[in-house]
Design a protein around this motif. Structure first.
Motif, short mmCIF file in Angstrom:
data_model
loop_
_atom_site.label_atom_id
_atom_site.label_comp_id
_atom_site.label_asym_id
_atom_site.label_seq_id
_atom_site.Cartn_x
_atom_site.Cartn_y
_atom_site.Cartn_z
N GLY A 121 0.81 -1.21 0.00
CA GLY A 121 0.00 0.00 0.00
C GLY A 121 0.85 1.26 0.00
O GLY A 121 2.06 1.22 0.27
N LEU A 122 0.21 2.37 -0.29
CA LEU A 122 0.90 3.66 -0.31
C LEU A 122 1.55 3.95 1.03
O LEU A 122 2.71 4.36 1.11
N ASP A 123 0.81 3.72 2.11
CA ASP A 123 1.34 4.00 3.44
C ASP A 123 2.53 3.13 3.78
O ASP A 123 3.42 3.54 4.54
N ASP A 124 2.56 1.91 3.24
CA ASP A 124 3.69 1.02 3.49
C ASP A 124 4.99 1.62 2.97
O ASP A 124 6.04 1.53 3.61
N VAL A 125 4.90 2.20 1.78
CA VAL A 125 6.09 2.80 1.18
C VAL A 125 6.47 4.09 1.90
O VAL A 125 7.64 4.31 2.24
N LEU A 126 5.49 4.92 2.16
CA LEU A 126 5.77 6.22 2.78
C LEU A 126 6.25 6.07 4.22
O LEU A 126 6.89 6.98 4.76
N ALA A 127 5.98 4.92 4.84
CA ALA A 127 6.37 4.72 6.24
C ALA A 127 7.88 4.78 6.44
O ALA A 127 8.35 5.12 7.54
N VAL A 128 8.66 4.45 5.41
CA VAL A 128 10.12 4.49 5.55
C VAL A 128 10.69 5.84 5.13
O VAL A 128 11.90 6.01 5.03
N ARG A 129 9.81 6.81 4.87
CA ARG A 129 10.19 8.19 4.55
C ARG A 129 11.20 8.28 3.40
O ARG A 129 12.24 8.92 3.51
N PRO A 130 10.88 7.66 2.27
CA PRO A 130 11.82 7.74 1.14
C PRO A 130 11.79 9.12 0.50
O PRO A 130 10.76 9.81 0.51
N ASP A 131 12.91 9.54 -0.05
CA ASP A 131 12.90 10.73 -0.88
C ASP A 131 13.09 10.37 -2.35
O ASP A 131 13.20 11.24 -3.21
N LEU A 132 13.09 9.04 -2.64
CA LEU A 132 13.09 8.55 -4.01
C LEU A 132 12.63 7.10 -3.99
O LEU A 132 13.02 6.33 -3.10
N VAL A 133 11.80 6.74 -4.95
CA VAL A 133 11.41 5.34 -5.16
C VAL A 133 11.94 4.92 -6.53
O VAL A 133 11.71 5.61 -7.52
N VAL A 134 12.64 3.79 -6.56
CA VAL A 134 13.16 3.26 -7.82
C VAL A 134 12.38 1.99 -8.15
O VAL A 134 12.36 1.05 -7.36
N ALA A 135 11.73 2.01 -9.29
CA ALA A 135 10.91 0.88 -9.71
C ALA A 135 11.33 0.45 -11.11
O ALA A 135 12.17 1.09 -11.76
N LEU A 136 10.73 -0.64 -11.58
CA LEU A 136 11.04 -1.18 -12.90
C LEU A 136 9.79 -1.24 -13.76
O LEU A 136 8.67 -1.19 -13.26
N THR A 137 10.01 -1.35 -15.06
CA THR A 137 8.92 -1.61 -15.99
C THR A 137 9.42 -2.59 -17.03
O THR A 137 10.61 -2.64 -17.33
N TYR A 138 8.49 -3.40 -17.54
CA TYR A 138 8.81 -4.31 -18.63
C TYR A 138 8.27 -3.78 -19.95
O TYR A 138 8.03 -4.51 -20.88
N GLY A 139 8.11 -2.48 -20.02
CA GLY A 139 7.62 -1.83 -21.23
C GLY A 139 6.25 -1.23 -21.02
O GLY A 139 5.51 -1.61 -20.11
N GLY A 140 5.93 -0.24 -21.83
CA GLY A 140 4.62 0.39 -21.75
C GLY A 140 4.48 1.40 -20.64
O GLY A 140 3.42 2.02 -20.49
N GLY A 141 5.52 1.57 -19.83
CA GLY A 141 5.48 2.58 -18.78
C GLY A 141 4.80 2.15 -17.50
O GLY A 141 4.78 2.90 -16.53
N GLN A 142 4.20 0.97 -17.47
CA GLN A 142 3.53 0.51 -16.26
C GLN A 142 4.55 0.12 -15.21
O GLN A 142 5.51 -0.60 -15.49
N VAL A 143 4.37 0.61 -13.99
CA VAL A 143 5.29 0.31 -12.90
C VAL A 143 5.09 -1.13 -12.47
O VAL A 143 4.01 -1.53 -12.05
N TYR A 144 6.14 -1.92 -12.58
CA TYR A 144 6.03 -3.36 -12.33
C TYR A 144 5.84 -3.64 -10.84
O TYR A 144 6.54 -3.10 -9.98
#
Length: 295
Positions: free
Chosen positions: A81-104
């Motif tokens: 969930g959104l809160d799960d990610v924000l709980a660690v107070r990131p100032d950047l999230v690095v994600a991947l995609t396998y094409g099409g721009g959708q966040v994997y």
């Protein structure tokens, strides 16, 4: 004339989106494969997350050299969930995609709202990009964050590539098949051209095995008899947690025939995009080729 506002840090990701911050981010949350890649560059993520294939704990096969006991695991797929990610107070999230721009591995709504709170940089690891290009793209992000691969790691990669090419030439007709066990009655046979690491093997002269044509873009899904019919000499077996465990298919006669003939090597299709990880992968394959040639 109004002055343009400027930022101290920005990175244009593979969707064409610009992630920007007043200064280079220091607290990075990342998809587990991306986190393993950044760790090899000297960046410690504050949190990692999995995909829809993952569960309540991180997949050891995908985590590379990450010290899992010291890094928060935020969840995976629909359980992230959104809160799960924000709980660690990131100032950047690095994600991947396998094409099409959708966040994997992230629910679309979560990904959408995440970018309202924190910069997100997405790296494309899909079919259109080779292993070296993926590695360089992650390295580019790392450099923007103040980290870079050392000359020793890059030198090891050059050595490993050179040695694998020489070993493949000596191995001649030794054939390499990559697969992901589906269970006692099914197996997914990888199409080498669709996987950056397998394509890299082909480029270095390794004879990778092409499975039968069919509807699957990345895999041919068939039976263990299909794998046996291809008569591989080296088999790369998906070691990720979502692949069927050996006890589910160990008793199959067709698999037994494959394992008796071939050298079997664990394979992580989501290998970290770093010189260290790629050198280790090439060394492992070179060792398997030499072992098969000695039989």
């Amino acid at each position: 004339m109004e002055e343009r506002s400027s930022t101290a840090w920005e990175f244009t990701d593979d969707r064409g989106h610009v992630a920007a911050a007043p200064e280079a981010p220091g607290r990075v949350a990342a998809y587990i494969q991306a986190g393993a890649s950044l760790w090899d560059l000297g960046i410690r993520p504050v949190g990692i997350f999995g995909s829809y294939h993952d569960g309540e704990s991180p997949d050891r096969a995908k985590s590379g050299a990450l010290p899992l006991g010291d890094i928060a695991y935020l969840g995976a797929g629909a359980g992230l969930g959104l809160d799960d990610v924000l709980a660690v107070r990131p100032d950047l999230v690095v994600a991947l995609t396998y094409g099409g721009g959708q966040v994997y591995g992230v629910e679309p709504e979560v990904a959408k709202h995440l970018e309202e709170h924190v910069p997100v940089a997405v790296i494309d690891v899909g079919q259109g990009r080779g292993l070296a290009a993926v590695r360089e793209r992650v390295a580019e992000l790392g450099r923007s964050l103040g980290a870079a691969e050392g000359s020793a790691a890059l030198g090891e990669l050059t050595r490993a590539e050179r040695e694998l090419a020489a070993t493949a030439e000596q191995a001649g007709a030794v054939r390499v098949l990559a697969l992901s066990p589906g269970g006692p009655d099914s197996v997914h046979l990888a199409r080498p051209a669709k996987w950056p690491d397998l394509s890299a093997l082909t480029g270095l002269g390794v004879r990778t095995v092409e499975p039968p044509e069919g509807p699957g873009a990345n895999w041919h899904t068939g039976t263990w008899a299909d794998a046996a019919e291809l008569a591989p000499d080296v088999v790369l077996v998906d070691a990720r947690a979502n692949a069927a465990p050996p006890e589910q298919y160990a008793g199959d006669e067709q698999w037994a025939a494959v394992a008796e003939r071939a050298v079997v090597l664990p394979w992580n299709p989501e290998i970290a995009a770093s010189a260290a990880a790629h050198a280790a992968f090439f060394d492992g394959v070179a060792g398997a080729l030499r072992q098969r040639g000695q039989r």
